[in-house]
Design a protein around this motif. Structure first.
Motif, PDB file in Angstrom:
ATOM      1  N   GLU A   8      18.542  30.870  22.922  1.00 23.95           N
ATOM      2  CA  GLU A   8      17.777  30.183  21.870  1.00 23.95           C
ATOM      3  C   GLU A   8      16.336  30.052  22.319  1.00 23.95           C
ATOM      4  OE1 GLU A   8      19.988  26.931  19.701  1.00 23.95           O
ATOM      5  OE2 GLU A   8      20.881  26.822  21.682  1.00 23.95           O
ATOM      6  N   TYR A  64      30.294  28.653  14.821  1.00 25.23           N
ATOM      7  CA  TYR A  64      30.138  30.074  15.165  1.00 25.23           C
ATOM      8  C   TYR A  64      31.220  30.931  14.519  1.00 25.23           C
ATOM      9  CZ  TYR A  64      26.092  30.530  18.062  1.00 25.23           C
ATOM     10  OH  TYR A  64      24.794  30.617  18.465  1.00 25.23           O
ATOM     11  N   GLN A 124      23.171  37.454  15.755  1.00 27.15           N
ATOM     12  CA  GLN A 124      21.995  36.937  15.086  1.00 27.15           C
ATOM     13  C   GLN A 124      20.785  37.157  15.979  1.00 27.15           C
ATOM     14  OE1 GLN A 124      23.167  32.847  14.487  1.00 27.15           O
ATOM     15  NE2 GLN A 124      22.793  32.270  16.567  1.00 27.15           N
ATOM     16  N   ASP A 135      27.655  21.740  25.170  1.00 28.12           N
ATOM     17  CA  ASP A 135      27.043  21.999  23.861  1.00 28.12           C
ATOM     18  C   ASP A 135      27.383  23.396  23.339  1.00 28.12           C
ATOM     19  OD1 ASP A 135      25.401  21.354  21.678  1.00 28.12           O
ATOM     20  OD2 ASP A 135      23.703  22.422  22.554  1.00 28.12           O
ATOM     21  N   ARG A 169      16.936  16.087  19.404  1.00 36.86           N
ATOM     22  CA  ARG A 169      18.242  15.598  19.843  1.00 36.86           C
ATOM     23  C   ARG A 169      18.295  15.235  21.330  1.00 36.86           C
ATOM     24  NH1 ARG A 169      22.983  19.078  18.256  1.00 36.86           N
ATOM     25  NH2 ARG A 169      21.907  20.597  19.529  1.00 36.86           N
TER      26      ARG A 169
HETATM   27  C1  BG6 Z   1      25.028  23.750  18.020  1.00 36.74           C
HETATM   28  C2  BG6 Z   1      24.398  23.154  19.240  1.00 36.74           C
HETATM   29  O1  BG6 Z   1      26.433  23.643  18.091  1.00 36.74           O
HETATM   30  O2  BG6 Z   1      24.677  25.129  17.931  1.00 36.74           O
HETATM   31  C3  BG6 Z   1      22.895  23.354  19.218  1.00 36.74           C
HETATM   32  O3  BG6 Z   1      24.703  21.780  19.287  1.00 36.74           O
HETATM   33  C4  BG6 Z   1      22.545  24.796  19.017  1.00 36.74           C
HETATM   34  O4  BG6 Z   1      22.307  22.880  20.415  1.00 36.74           O
HETATM   35  C5  BG6 Z   1      23.280  25.360  17.815  1.00 36.74           C
HETATM   36  O5  BG6 Z   1      21.135  24.894  18.817  1.00 36.74           O
HETATM   37  C6  BG6 Z   1      23.087  26.843  17.725  1.00 36.74           C
HETATM   38  O6  BG6 Z   1      23.625  27.287  16.519  1.00 36.74           O
HETATM   39  P1  BG6 Z   1      23.049  28.585  15.803  1.00 36.74           P
HETATM   40  O7  BG6 Z   1      23.963  28.786  14.642  1.00 36.74           O
HETATM   41  O8  BG6 Z   1      21.634  28.274  15.417  1.00 36.74           O
HETATM   42  O9  BG6 Z   1      23.110  29.683  16.825  1.00 36.74           O
END
Ligand code: BG6
Length: 511
Positions: A241, A204, A400, A260, A248
């Motif tokens: 999300e 992130y 995002q 997570d 997974r």
């Molecule tokens: C990861 C997690 O660190 O970040 C995932 O393990 C998650 O579960 C992902 O989906 C989300 O990342 P992004 O960049 O798609 O928001």
């Protein structure tokens, strides 16, 4: 509960200070432990290839995969080409040829000394020294977390950490499962490497809009004045999300939403929003300030966890116009699993800037849409000059998918007498800069290669972040939920998340 921060060795940390503008991409060898695994196929190989394709890697780079099963260099190259086709885009033939001749494979178990002896020989054979005569090595731990101590122990035993090599180690989250195991892992790492050789990844931090939080805050006079308890009513951070756990299941069964997403990505964002101005912008100055925030977050006592947090797990539902399975029906998930996939909480930061301001955090899988955003809601005017009460001013950082920053304020509705109309002033990244966002892993890999630690997480932060979530995990694990699944896929999570924020008319914000 009184928190006692682990002492940070200042001398050790200060050694990490470097002039970022001086950093260069030198020849390097990246040893990927678990180089045939999912992370390599989906992120590392595409990332490395695109950096190569864009001419960002120095001649003389190589990537050596260490692990099982048995195969030779050619088979490995074929497998990685297939991975790019499947998870990224098919590479142009000429380009792939040039790239793939730098890929190598060393079949070995992680506990086999012979493998490490061969690794020393291979590093000698394939590595190209930089102009200063140094051999730059990046050990990338693309393995399950429980393998890391074993591998680090072997690297130390074979003198691959601090000896003649210029080595760095890259570790993926989760860094342990609680503060105790994180401390243990950190001990293992710093026993073999110096802190400034250790790159703990939180992807992130590589997102451009996340980095912009600090620029926005500390480059604009007007906002810094009102960034405190006198003007801010509350802060919300949402990491929603729409996807489920995808392939997974077994990972998620061991992890859950707090380990997570919350302990790392969300708390890092909280740190950037709440921190004091750093002394400067080098890695350690910024990391010092974030750690102070983590140490100031009020720990939720065990008996209050239920009052300040909400957990959830998705059941079957609809998303993107399709019927989707519930968490318990996903592959590799126990039919009666109690693992939470949704988290909401109210936190307080007990320092002079934020005393009394609630920070609401919300994260989950299979929510109504994919959005990561931070909302700073300001206090309302103390009196009403116009008809209806004015809506509060709200500043929103959308990280995002549609990267933007917007500020909501009220204007006079045309030709009305006293009607206020809420409008948004918006800065959109795409419209302004017209640039394609660089994938998170490309940016992180390049920083590891150059030796820029700014976007990586320091030992003391990791432990302080665990201290915030440990009591929540402990309570949740000792008091199994009775109502799982408690939200439908495609919704905004369990109903209980509403009253958590509902006091004084507050509500979850979604742009
Ligand atoms: C990861 C997690 O660190 O970040 C995932 O393990 C998650 O579960 C992902 O989906 C989300 O990342 P992004 O960049 O798609 O928001």
């Amino acid at each position: 509960m009184i928190k006692i921060a682990e002492p940070v060795e200042r001398g050790l940390l200060r050694k990490c200070a470097v002039d970022l503008k001086e950093l260069k991409v030198e020849p390097f060898t990246m040893v990927i432990f678990g180089g045939s695994g999912d992370l390599s196929k989906r992120k590392l190989m595409p990332g490395l290839f695109h950096l190569f394709d864009a001419g960002e890697l120095a001649a003389g780079f190589s990537a050596l995969s260490f692990g099982l099963p048995q195969k030779d260099d050619d088979a490995y190259r074929g497998e990685m080409l297939e991975a790019l086709r499947q998870f990224d885009s098919p590479p142009a033939e000429g380009k792939w040829e040039g790239f793939s001749r730098n890929l190598y494979y060393l079949p070995s178990r992680f506990d086999d000394d012979n493998g490490y002896e061969e690794l020393c020989r291979r590093i000698d054979r394939i590595s190209v020294r930089d102009q200063a005569g140094k051999t730059n090595i990046l050990f990338y731990m693309a393995v399950p977390p429980d393998m890391v101590p074993l591998i680090v122990g072997k690297l130390k035993k074979f003198n691959l950490c601090k000896g003649p090599l210029n080595a760095r180690i890259v570790v993926e989250k989760p860094f342990g499962v609680d503060s105790g195991s994180a401390r243990e892992l950190n001990r293992t790492l710093v026993d073999a490497f110096d802190e400034c050789q250790i790159y703990r990844i939180d992807h992130y931090l590589s997102k451009e809009p996340v980095q912009n939080i600090l620029f926005f805050r500390f480059a604009n006079f007007i906002f810094e004045q009102i960034w405190n308890r006198n003007y801010v009513d509350h802060v919300q951070i949402t990491v929603a999300e729409d996807i489920g756990i995808e392939h997974r299941g077994s990972f998620y069964e061991r992890t859950g939403v707090v380990r997570d997403i919350v302990q790392n990505h969300m708390l890092q964002i909280l740190g950037l929003i709440a921190m004091e101005p750093p002394v400067g912008f080098s890695a350690d100055y910024v990391r010092d300030e974030k750690t102070k925030v983590f140490n100031s977050v009020r720990i939720v006592e065990a008996e209050e966890v239920d009052k300040y947090t909400v957990r959830g797990q998705y059941g079957p539902g609809r998303t993107g116009g399709e019927e989707v399975a519930g968490y318990r029906q996903e592959k590799d998930v126990a039919p009666l699993s109690l693992q939470p996939t949704f988290f909401a909480a109210k936190f307080y930061i007990d320092n002079m800037r934020w005393a009394g301001v609630p920070f609401f955090l919300r994260a989950g899988k299979r929510l109504a849409k994919r959005i990561t955003e931070i909302c700073i809601q300001f206090k309302q005017l103390p009196l009403r000059l116009f008809g209806a009460p004015c809506d509060p001013n709200i500043l929103v950082f959308t990280i995002q998918p549609d990267e933007k920053i917007s500020l909501k304020f009220g204007v006079k509705y045309p030709y009305s007498v006293d009607e206020i109309y809420p409008v948004n002033m918006v800065f959109g990244y795409r419209d302004t800069f017209q640039m394609k966002a660089r994938p998170d892993y490309e940016r992180l890999l390049l920083d590891c290669i150059k030796g820029d630690l700014s976007l990586f997480v320091r030992q003391d932060s990791v432990e302080a972040m665990w201290q915030i979530v440990d009591p929540i995990n402990a309570r949740w694990e000792s008091m199994p939920p009775r109502n799982f699944p408690n939200y439908a896929a495609g919704s905004w999570g369990p109903r209980e998340a509403e009253p958590l924020i509902g006091e004084s008319g507050r509500r979850w914000f979604t742009s």
